[in-house]
Design a protein around this motif. Sequence first.
Motif, PDB file in Angstrom:
ATOM      1  N   SER A   1      -5.063   8.736   9.044  1.00 17.48           N
ATOM      2  CA  SER A   1      -4.570   7.535   8.384  1.00 17.48           C
ATOM      3  C   SER A   1      -5.697   6.527   8.196  1.00 17.48           C
ATOM      4  O   SER A   1      -5.843   5.919   7.126  1.00 17.48           O
ATOM      5  CB  SER A   1      -3.433   6.907   9.194  1.00 17.48           C
ATOM      6  OG  SER A   1      -2.958   5.723   8.582  1.00 17.48           O
ATOM      7  N   ALA A   2      -6.529   6.343   9.222  1.00 18.28           N
ATOM      8  CA  ALA A   2      -7.662   5.415   9.115  1.00 18.28           C
ATOM      9  C   ALA A   2      -8.610   5.852   8.004  1.00 18.28           C
ATOM     10  O   ALA A   2      -9.110   5.020   7.235  1.00 18.28           O
ATOM     11  CB  ALA A   2      -8.404   5.343  10.446  1.00 18.28           C
ATOM     12  N   LYS A   3      -8.851   7.152   7.887  1.00 21.51           N
ATOM     13  CA  LYS A   3      -9.730   7.658   6.829  1.00 21.51           C
ATOM     14  C   LYS A   3      -9.125   7.403   5.450  1.00 21.51           C
ATOM     15  O   LYS A   3      -9.843   7.051   4.506  1.00 21.51           O
ATOM     16  CB  LYS A   3      -9.966   9.154   7.029  1.00 21.51           C
ATOM     17  CG  LYS A   3     -10.925   9.492   8.152  1.00 21.51           C
ATOM     18  CD  LYS A   3     -11.165  10.997   8.203  1.00 21.51           C
ATOM     19  CE  LYS A   3     -12.230  11.365   9.213  1.00 21.51           C
ATOM     20  NZ  LYS A   3     -12.479  12.831   9.239  1.00 21.51           N
ATOM     21  N   ALA A   4      -7.812   7.581   5.319  1.00 25.50           N
ATOM     22  CA  ALA A   4      -7.153   7.361   4.031  1.00 25.50           C
ATOM     23  C   ALA A   4      -7.254   5.901   3.616  1.00 25.50           C
ATOM     24  O   ALA A   4      -7.533   5.593   2.453  1.00 25.50           O
ATOM     25  CB  ALA A   4      -5.697   7.797   4.111  1.00 25.50           C
TER      26      ALA A   4
ATOM     27  N   THR B   1       0.859  -1.179   0.000  1.00 31.04           N
ATOM     28  CA  THR B   1       0.000   0.000   0.000  1.00 31.04           C
ATOM     29  C   THR B   1       0.892   1.224   0.000  1.00 31.04           C
ATOM     30  O   THR B   1       0.855   2.050   0.905  1.00 31.04           O
ATOM     31  CB  THR B   1      -0.916  -0.001   1.239  1.00 31.04           C
ATOM     32  OG1 THR B   1      -0.108  -0.167   2.411  1.00 31.04           O
ATOM     33  CG2 THR B   1      -1.927  -1.119   1.180  1.00 31.04           C
ATOM     34  N   ALA B   2       1.707   1.333  -1.058  1.00 34.60           N
ATOM     35  CA  ALA B   2       2.755   2.353  -1.105  1.00 34.60           C
ATOM     36  C   ALA B   2       2.208   3.769  -1.045  1.00 34.60           C
ATOM     37  O   ALA B   2       2.877   4.683  -0.564  1.00 34.60           O
ATOM     38  CB  ALA B   2       3.582   2.163  -2.381  1.00 34.60           C
ATOM     39  N   MET B   3       0.997   3.974  -1.556  1.00 32.22           N
ATOM     40  CA  MET B   3       0.439   5.317  -1.571  1.00 32.22           C
ATOM     41  C   MET B   3      -0.180   5.685  -0.228  1.00 32.22           C
ATOM     42  O   MET B   3      -0.605   6.818  -0.024  1.00 32.22           O
ATOM     43  CB  MET B   3      -0.620   5.428  -2.676  1.00 32.22           C
ATOM     44  CG  MET B   3      -0.088   5.163  -4.065  1.00 32.22           C
ATOM     45  SD  MET B   3       1.279   6.252  -4.514  1.00 32.22           S
ATOM     46  CE  MET B   3       0.416   7.822  -4.565  1.00 32.22           C
ATOM     47  N   LEU B   4      -0.274   4.735   0.682  1.00 32.93           N
ATOM     48  CA  LEU B   4      -0.855   4.985   1.991  1.00 32.93           C
ATOM     49  C   LEU B   4       0.226   4.997   3.050  1.00 32.93           C
ATOM     50  O   LEU B   4       1.104   4.138   3.055  1.00 32.93           O
ATOM     51  CB  LEU B   4      -1.892   3.904   2.320  1.00 32.93           C
ATOM     52  CG  LEU B   4      -3.091   3.798   1.378  1.00 32.93           C
ATOM     53  CD1 LEU B   4      -3.910   2.565   1.717  1.00 32.93           C
ATOM     54  CD2 LEU B   4      -3.949   5.047   1.456  1.00 32.93           C
ATOM     55  N   LYS B   5       0.152   5.958   3.932  1.00 37.07           N
ATOM     56  CA  LYS B   5       1.108   6.032   5.030  1.00 37.07           C
ATOM     57  C   LYS B   5       0.382   5.685   6.317  1.00 37.07           C
ATOM     58  O   LYS B   5      -0.497   6.419   6.765  1.00 37.07           O
ATOM     59  CB  LYS B   5       1.718   7.430   5.108  1.00 37.07           C
ATOM     60  CG  LYS B   5       2.656   7.754   3.960  1.00 37.07           C
ATOM     61  CD  LYS B   5       3.344   9.094   4.173  1.00 37.07           C
ATOM     62  CE  LYS B   5       4.332   9.383   3.058  1.00 37.07           C
ATOM     63  NZ  LYS B   5       5.017  10.690   3.252  1.00 37.07           N
ATOM     64  N   TYR B   6       0.775   4.548   6.895  1.00 38.56           N
ATOM     65  CA  TYR B   6       0.112   4.142   8.131  1.00 38.56           C
ATOM     66  C   TYR B   6       0.607   4.957   9.318  1.00 38.56           C
ATOM     67  O   TYR B   6       1.799   5.214   9.473  1.00 38.56           O
ATOM     68  CB  TYR B   6       0.353   2.659   8.434  1.00 38.56           C
ATOM     69  CG  TYR B   6      -0.081   2.332   9.841  1.00 38.56           C
ATOM     70  CD1 TYR B   6      -1.430   2.163  10.145  1.00 38.56           C
ATOM     71  CD2 TYR B   6       0.845   2.271  10.881  1.00 38.56           C
ATOM     72  CE1 TYR B   6      -1.843   1.922  11.441  1.00 38.56           C
ATOM     73  CE2 TYR B   6       0.439   2.027  12.190  1.00 38.56           C
ATOM     74  CZ  TYR B   6      -0.907   1.850  12.463  1.00 38.56           C
ATOM     75  OH  TYR B   6      -1.311   1.631  13.749  1.00 38.56           O
ATOM     76  N   SER B   7      -0.314   5.325  10.161  1.00 39.34           N
ATOM     77  CA  SER B   7      -0.023   5.853  11.488  1.00 39.34           C
ATOM     78  C   SER B   7      -1.241   5.610  12.352  1.00 39.34           C
ATOM     79  O   SER B   7      -2.348   5.394  11.836  1.00 39.34           O
ATOM     80  CB  SER B   7       0.311   7.351  11.449  1.00 39.34           C
ATOM     81  OG  SER B   7      -0.797   8.100  10.964  1.00 39.34           O
ATOM     82  N   ALA B   8      -1.064   5.614  13.639  1.00 45.74           N
ATOM     83  CA  ALA B   8      -2.168   5.375  14.565  1.00 45.74           C
ATOM     84  C   ALA B   8      -2.963   6.661  14.750  1.00 45.74           C
ATOM     85  O   ALA B   8      -3.031   7.235  15.844  1.00 45.74           O
ATOM     86  CB  ALA B   8      -1.641   4.860  15.903  1.00 45.74           C
ATOM     87  N   THR B   9      -3.572   7.116  13.670  1.00 40.73           N
ATOM     88  CA  THR B   9      -4.298   8.381  13.666  1.00 40.73           C
ATOM     89  C   THR B   9      -5.613   8.243  12.912  1.00 40.73           C
ATOM     90  O   THR B   9      -5.790   7.332  12.093  1.00 40.73           O
ATOM     91  CB  THR B   9      -3.471   9.494  12.998  1.00 40.73           C
ATOM     92  OG1 THR B   9      -3.230   9.128  11.627  1.00 40.73           O
ATOM     93  CG2 THR B   9      -2.143   9.709  13.705  1.00 40.73           C
ATOM     94  N   LEU B  10      -6.504   9.193  13.161  1.00 40.93           N
ATOM     95  CA  LEU B  10      -7.772   9.229  12.441  1.00 40.93           C
ATOM     96  C   LEU B  10      -7.553   9.484  10.961  1.00 40.93           C
ATOM     97  O   LEU B  10      -8.186   8.837  10.113  1.00 40.93           O
ATOM     98  CB  LEU B  10      -8.662  10.323  13.036  1.00 40.93           C
ATOM     99  CG  LEU B  10      -9.955  10.636  12.279  1.00 40.93           C
ATOM    100  CD1 LEU B  10     -10.879   9.427  12.258  1.00 40.93           C
ATOM    101  CD2 LEU B  10     -10.658  11.847  12.894  1.00 40.93           C
TER     102      LEU B  10
END
Length: 253
Positions: free
Chosen positions: A105-108, A94-103
């Motif tokens: 990131s969850a929305k993306a 999921t190269a276009m998505l950057k994971y983080s423990a945030t809202l």
Amino acid sequence: MKGETMGYRNAREIFPEGLLRQIQRYVSGETIYIPSGNERKAWGETSGYQRYIRERNESIRRDFAEGESIENLMDKYALSYDSIKRIVYNRKETAMLKYSATLSSAKAYAEAGKLDVWIHLYLNEEGRNIPFSDGLKLFDRYYISPALFPISLFKRCTGPEPEMKYQIHPEWWAHQIAELEKNIQKDDDMPPLIVHYVDGEFELNDGNHRHKAYENLGIKDAWVIIWITEKEELDDFMDKYGDYVKDCRIIQR
């Protein structure tokens, strides 16, 4: 697997016990390649090993997506927990998505149709709640992208109160809540709560500490991810609470 294949032998059949113990200090449960003494070509070029690894990893990710738990994959492929986790949550996928423990990131992830991926990354991060993550993968679930809900709809199952399913020492609980309150006041990108809708009721699975901190701060609404197992329960949820999620995406995994 088409093309070149690799043969396997149990290391106990090949190495003396003493040497095997030495090897296990460096690698255990992994597939290792031992080149021949006169090999001149690049490692893995002749053996087909690199192709094998790619196809093995694809098979692992496919099994994981179909509901296999990490523990089962460990046994099936003779790999360590960290190795399986690294393969199934490879962020290059999921190269276009950057994971983080945030809202945000969850929305993306939700917008990309990968909300379940975000949930498992979040639950597996630093061992936050691996059993919950594995349990979710046992069946297909409906996941509803983050939406604002009144926190009054949800009841905690964690805290110092005697009726709580998961009890925490009062002093430690108070310390954790106080720290969370500080974080919430300076950060508006906290991760969403994760809630299960079942039998017409809500179960607050993840975010009990944040829920209490929100209450203390007088915050009435919070971002929530809802997950549901049965289609009938999804229909019931939509009948009762559909207005809260009318602009949300619903995926089934």
